[in-house]
Scaffold this motif. Structure first.
Motif, short mmCIF file in Angstrom:
data_model
loop_
_atom_site.label_atom_id
_atom_site.label_comp_id
_atom_site.label_asym_id
_atom_site.label_seq_id
_atom_site.Cartn_x
_atom_site.Cartn_y
_atom_site.Cartn_z
N ASN A 223 0.83 -1.20 0.00
CA ASN A 223 0.00 0.00 0.00
C ASN A 223 0.87 1.26 0.00
O ASN A 223 0.41 2.32 0.39
N ARG A 225 2.07 3.35 -2.22
CA ARG A 225 1.67 4.54 -2.99
C ARG A 225 0.69 5.40 -2.20
O ARG A 225 0.84 6.62 -2.10
N GLN A 226 -0.32 4.75 -1.61
CA GLN A 226 -1.32 5.51 -0.87
C GLN A 226 -0.74 6.07 0.43
O GLN A 226 -1.07 7.18 0.85
N PHE A 228 2.34 6.97 0.83
CA PHE A 228 3.18 8.10 0.44
C PHE A 228 2.33 9.34 0.19
O PHE A 228 2.67 10.45 0.64
N ILE A 229 1.23 9.19 -0.52
CA ILE A 229 0.35 10.32 -0.82
C ILE A 229 -0.20 10.92 0.47
O ILE A 229 -0.22 12.14 0.66
#
Length: 410
Positions: A223, A225-226, A228-229
């Motif tokens: 997970n 990517r999420q 990091f965002i």
């Protein structure tokens, strides 16, 4: 005939409830505007009647010292309406805080009408640290969600709670897909709250880091990517903190230090475990949230919102206990605004847990003497509210929040 009267009766009750809520909010708004006007007229000394930070913040704004969005708002308000302009503006922020708190209660009591939640929120917003024979009504040393004497905190409160509530909605999509529009709204609200006062993000960012690391380990990086965002959401707030620090800490020796590395007089420390007054202040602050944690702990721990608000509050308390400003700001206890605003979010979740327990009892659940435990928590909350009403009445009579009120003697 009976059926014909039912809709009218329901409509009449709804109208009466709205009328009661609007009247209570109007009285509260008028009281806040009047109190803040008196504070703005006060000389502002520690023992002066109606003393507060409002006059000092107005002076900073008129001198062109801009370190907070507050400075950008109170200047035009003063130009438009003088002291009354600022007083009305602050009353509007108090009402906004009540409204946001009521909105935050909605998941706990989804069937309650809006005016009922507004009335309960207003009552909770009046709560202060409980009165006790040796503690009196003294503000110093306490941690509570509602403050009447600090301009930046009053303006921070509604936006900070909005940011936290928006974060809860964003976190709900972590296991599926992040709602990027909601993420943007949350990031803007967090940044805006930081622009008033950085107290929330000081604790929120480390708590979020703990949450993201835990999620990274649990999902084994799937997970990322999420995560990091979501982690990037605090970057604008961190940048604002750096800008504010450049304005506030201009002297070479000024800054933030570990408390162990600074010499200080423990009797002058108004918050923390350093003297009897401060210890009593902390004990008087946590009666209700402590009762909920002890008596309704299993129900509380099952809520992510409760767990995260508790984590954020603990981070804020750790920072306040371990860090101090240096120089002339050493005894100002500015880092304790973090526990105040984080307690505001934690109080919302504690009230929500208590309301759910009451609803379960009304639905017929009786195990573990649920009714008695909920009643004890309700009694603790009532103690806070009655103490808060008495404290506010004393402030409106001209008593200074900055000195021992009533029964406390150092």
């Amino acid at each position: 005939p009976g059926r014909g009267r039912t809709p009218l009766t329901k409509t009449g009750k709804r109208c009466a409830l709205w009328a009661a809520a609007l009247l209570a909010l109007a009285v509260f708004a008028v009281a806040m505007a009047w109190l803040h006007y008196q504070q703005l007229c006060s000389p502002g000394g520690g023992a002066d009647p109606y003393t507060s930070d409002l006059g000092q913040h107005l002076g900073f704004a008129r001198q062109g010292m801009v370190y907070s969005t507050t400075s950008l708002l109170i200047g035009p308000a003063y130009a438009l309406g003088g002291r009354w302009g600022i007083a009305v503006l602050l009353a509007a922020f108090h009402l906004a805080a009540v409204g946001v708190f009521a909105w935050g209660l909605r998941p706990a009591v989804p069937r309650w009408p809006t005016p009922a939640r507004l009335l309960l929120s207003l009552a909770v917003c009046l709560a202060q640290a409980v009165w006790m024979p040796r503690g009196g009504y003294w503000f110093q040393g306490t941690v509570i969600g509602t403050v009447y004497h600090n301009t930046t905190y009053i303006m921070l409160a509604p936006f900070a709670l909005l940011a936290v509530l928006a974060f809860y909605r964003v976190w709900g999509g972590m296991r599926t897909k992040l709602d990027l529009r909601m993420w943007f709204v949350y990031t803007v609200l967090l940044t805006l709250s930081t622009s008033f006062k950085p107290s929330l993000v000081f604790a929120f960012a480390p708590a979020l880091l703990v949450l993201l690391v835990e999620d990274l380990i649990r999902t084994r990086g799937k997970n990322f990517r999420q995560e990091f965002i979501l982690g990037c959401s605090v970057l604008p707030s961190v940048a604002l903190c750096l800008i504010q620090a450049n304005v506030l800490f201009q002297e070479e020796s000024s800054g933030i230090h570990l408390i162990f590395t600074v010499d200080f007089d423990r009797h002058r420390m108004l918050w923390g475990p350093f003297n009897e007054a401060a210890v009593l202040g902390l004990l008087r602050s946590f009666v209700f949230v402590g009762a909920v944690g002890l008596l309704l702990g299993r129900r509380a721990w099952g809520s992510f919102r409760y767990r995260f608000s508790l984590l954020t509050f603990c981070v804020a308390m750790a920072e306040a206990l371990l860090l101090v400003e240096s120089g002339e700001r050493l005894y100002h206890a500015n880092l304790w605004w973090g526990p105040f605003i984080c307690f505001w979010a934690f109080l919302l979740e504690s009230v929500s847990v208590w309301l759910r327990a009451c609803a379960e009892w009304r639905a017929g659940q009786r195990e573990g003497r649920l009714g008695l435990r909920a009643a004890l928590c309700g009694g603790a909350l009532a103690w806070h509210i009655v103490s808060g009403v008495c404290f506010l009445a004393l402030l409106m009579q001209g008593y200074s929040y900055n000195i021992p009120i009533q029964t406390y003697n150092l």
